[in-house]
Design a protein around this motif. Structure first.
Motif, PDB file in Angstrom:
ATOM      1  N   ASP A 116       3.991   9.231  82.143  1.00 28.62           N
ATOM      2  CA  ASP A 116       4.444   8.988  83.764  1.00 28.62           C
ATOM      3  C   ASP A 116       5.345   9.826  83.680  1.00 28.62           C
ATOM      4  N   LYS A 117       6.452   9.598  83.540  1.00 29.12           N
ATOM      5  CA  LYS A 117       7.482  10.506  83.723  1.00 29.12           C
ATOM      6  C   LYS A 117       7.500  11.458  83.869  1.00 29.12           C
ATOM      7  N   LEU A 118       7.152  12.089  82.637  1.00 37.07           N
ATOM      8  CA  LEU A 118       7.504  13.487  82.659  1.00 37.07           C
ATOM      9  C   LEU A 118       6.375  14.507  83.562  1.00 37.07           C
ATOM     10  N   LEU A 119       4.969  13.487  84.297  1.00 36.34           N
ATOM     11  CA  LEU A 119       4.346  14.208  85.332  1.00 36.34           C
ATOM     12  C   LEU A 119       5.328  14.600  86.269  1.00 36.34           C
ATOM     13  N   LEU A 120       5.728  13.046  86.793  1.00 34.91           N
ATOM     14  CA  LEU A 120       6.704  12.769  88.605  1.00 34.91           C
ATOM     15  C   LEU A 120       8.125  13.661  87.748  1.00 34.91           C
ATOM     16  N   ARG A 121       8.712  13.982  87.223  1.00 29.71           N
ATOM     17  CA  ARG A 121       9.678  14.862  86.835  1.00 29.71           C
ATOM     18  C   ARG A 121       9.110  16.717  86.780  1.00 29.71           C
ATOM     19  N   ILE A 122       8.009  16.680  86.349  1.00 26.70           N
ATOM     20  CA  ILE A 122       7.155  18.420  86.343  1.00 26.70           C
ATOM     21  C   ILE A 122       6.548  18.710  87.602  1.00 26.70           C
ATOM     22  N   LYS A 123       6.700  17.391  88.402  1.00 30.04           N
ATOM     23  CA  LYS A 123       6.375  17.968  90.100  1.00 30.04           C
ATOM     24  C   LYS A 123       7.316  18.636  90.376  1.00 30.04           C
ATOM     25  N   GLU A 124       8.211  17.186  90.245  1.00 28.26           N
ATOM     26  CA  GLU A 124       9.823  17.285  90.646  1.00 28.26           C
ATOM     27  C   GLU A 124      10.119  19.100  90.767  1.00 28.26           C
ATOM     28  N   ALA A 125      10.205  18.819  89.336  1.00 30.12           N
ATOM     29  CA  ALA A 125      10.744  20.903  88.301  1.00 30.12           C
ATOM     30  C   ALA A 125       9.571  22.225  89.750  1.00 30.12           C
ATOM     31  N   ILE A 126       8.565  21.902  89.640  1.00 29.15           N
ATOM     32  CA  ILE A 126       7.446  22.787  90.071  1.00 29.15           C
ATOM     33  C   ILE A 126       7.796  22.972  91.595  1.00 29.15           C
ATOM     34  N   GLU A 127       8.418  21.806  92.378  1.00 33.40           N
ATOM     35  CA  GLU A 127       8.514  21.891  94.194  1.00 33.40           C
ATOM     36  C   GLU A 127       9.732  22.426  93.958  1.00 33.40           C
ATOM     37  N   LEU A 128      11.084  22.905  92.609  1.00 34.35           N
ATOM     38  CA  LEU A 128      12.454  23.008  93.147  1.00 34.35           C
ATOM     39  C   LEU A 128      12.517  24.521  92.794  1.00 34.35           C
ATOM     40  N   CYS A 129      11.486  25.242  91.803  1.00 37.53           N
ATOM     41  CA  CYS A 129      11.524  26.084  91.763  1.00 37.53           C
ATOM     42  C   CYS A 129      10.899  27.204  93.142  1.00 37.53           C
ATOM     43  N   GLU A 147      11.203  26.012  95.661  1.00 34.15           N
ATOM     44  CA  GLU A 147      12.088  25.724  96.476  1.00 34.15           C
ATOM     45  C   GLU A 147      12.887  27.329  96.953  1.00 34.15           C
ATOM     46  N   VAL A 148      13.670  27.758  95.449  1.00 37.03           N
ATOM     47  CA  VAL A 148      13.683  28.658  94.837  1.00 37.03           C
ATOM     48  C   VAL A 148      13.069  30.260  94.992  1.00 37.03           C
ATOM     49  N   GLU A 149      12.031  30.450  94.583  1.00 38.58           N
ATOM     50  CA  GLU A 149      11.787  31.516  94.004  1.00 38.58           C
ATOM     51  C   GLU A 149      10.614  31.376  95.897  1.00 38.58           C
ATOM     52  N   GLY A 150      10.029  31.344  96.465  1.00 40.52           N
ATOM     53  CA  GLY A 150       9.390  31.405  97.502  1.00 40.52           C
ATOM     54  C   GLY A 150       7.710  30.533  96.457  1.00 40.52           C
ATOM     55  N   THR A 151       6.860  30.215  97.704  1.00 41.63           N
ATOM     56  CA  THR A 151       5.444  29.913  97.529  1.00 41.63           C
ATOM     57  C   THR A 151       4.750  31.526  97.422  1.00 41.63           C
ATOM     58  N   ASP A 152       5.010  32.616  97.854  1.00 43.92           N
ATOM     59  CA  ASP A 152       3.628  33.655  97.995  1.00 43.92           C
ATOM     60  C   ASP A 152       3.631  34.093  96.351  1.00 43.92           C
ATOM     61  N   GLY A 153       4.350  33.801  95.772  1.00 42.11           N
ATOM     62  CA  GLY A 153       4.264  34.434  94.173  1.00 42.11           C
ATOM     63  C   GLY A 153       2.450  34.145  93.865  1.00 42.11           C
ATOM     64  N   PRO A 154       2.284  35.380  93.023  1.00 44.98           N
ATOM     65  CA  PRO A 154       0.863  35.993  92.582  1.00 44.98           C
ATOM     66  C   PRO A 154       0.770  34.302  91.732  1.00 44.98           C
ATOM     67  N   ALA A 155      -1.583  34.372  91.512  1.00 45.36           N
ATOM     68  CA  ALA A 155      -1.796  32.736  91.004  1.00 45.36           C
ATOM     69  C   ALA A 155      -2.271  33.467  89.936  1.00 45.36           C
ATOM     70  N   SER A 156      -2.102  33.010  88.996  1.00 47.33           N
ATOM     71  CA  SER A 156      -3.244  33.414  87.662  1.00 47.33           C
ATOM     72  C   SER A 156      -3.964  32.474  87.046  1.00 47.33           C
ATOM     73  N   GLU A 157      -4.370  33.130  86.337  1.00 49.20           N
ATOM     74  CA  GLU A 157      -6.064  32.374  85.912  1.00 49.20           C
ATOM     75  C   GLU A 157      -5.953  31.943  84.585  1.00 49.20           C
ATOM     76  N   PHE A 158      -5.531  30.110  84.533  1.00 50.48           N
ATOM     77  CA  PHE A 158      -5.783  29.907  83.261  1.00 50.48           C
ATOM     78  C   PHE A 158      -7.068  30.228  82.468  1.00 50.48           C
ATOM     79  N   ILE A 159      -6.958  30.735  80.868  1.00 51.04           N
ATOM     80  CA  ILE A 159      -7.846  31.249  80.452  1.00 51.04           C
ATOM     81  C   ILE A 159      -7.819  30.285  78.826  1.00 51.04           C
ATOM     82  N   GLY A 160      -7.127  29.443  78.326  1.00 50.56           N
ATOM     83  CA  GLY A 160      -7.091  28.287  76.924  1.00 50.56           C
ATOM     84  C   GLY A 160      -5.607  28.434  77.322  1.00 50.56           C
TER      85      GLY A 160
END
Length: 71
Positions: free
Chosen positions: A35-48, A50-63
């Protein structure tokens, strides 16, 4: 705008859960509970984003593949 990311979750030798986002370099965190991990990774994603911008290419999850090697 809403974006989705693949998160890899592992447990380390001390019992901590470790999450990383392959699509965002350096985006990772750890916690004692999932539970705590999911809260923290969402926060980490938001911070990343902010720094990198939101226009990066989306990758496709294969497995995930487990690979054995002789050591």
């Amino acid at each position: 705008m809403r974006r989705e990311f693949n998160v890899v979750i592992e447990r380390d030798a001390e019992g901590y859960y470790v999450a990383s986002v392959p699509e965002l370099a350096g985006c990772h965190t750890q916690a004692r509970s999932l539970d705590k991990l999911l809260l923290r990774i969402k926060e980490a994603i938001e911070l990343c984003l902010e720094v990198e911008g939101t226009d990066g290419p989306a990758s496709e999850f294969i497995g995930v593949q487990r690979v054995a090697v002789e050591v």
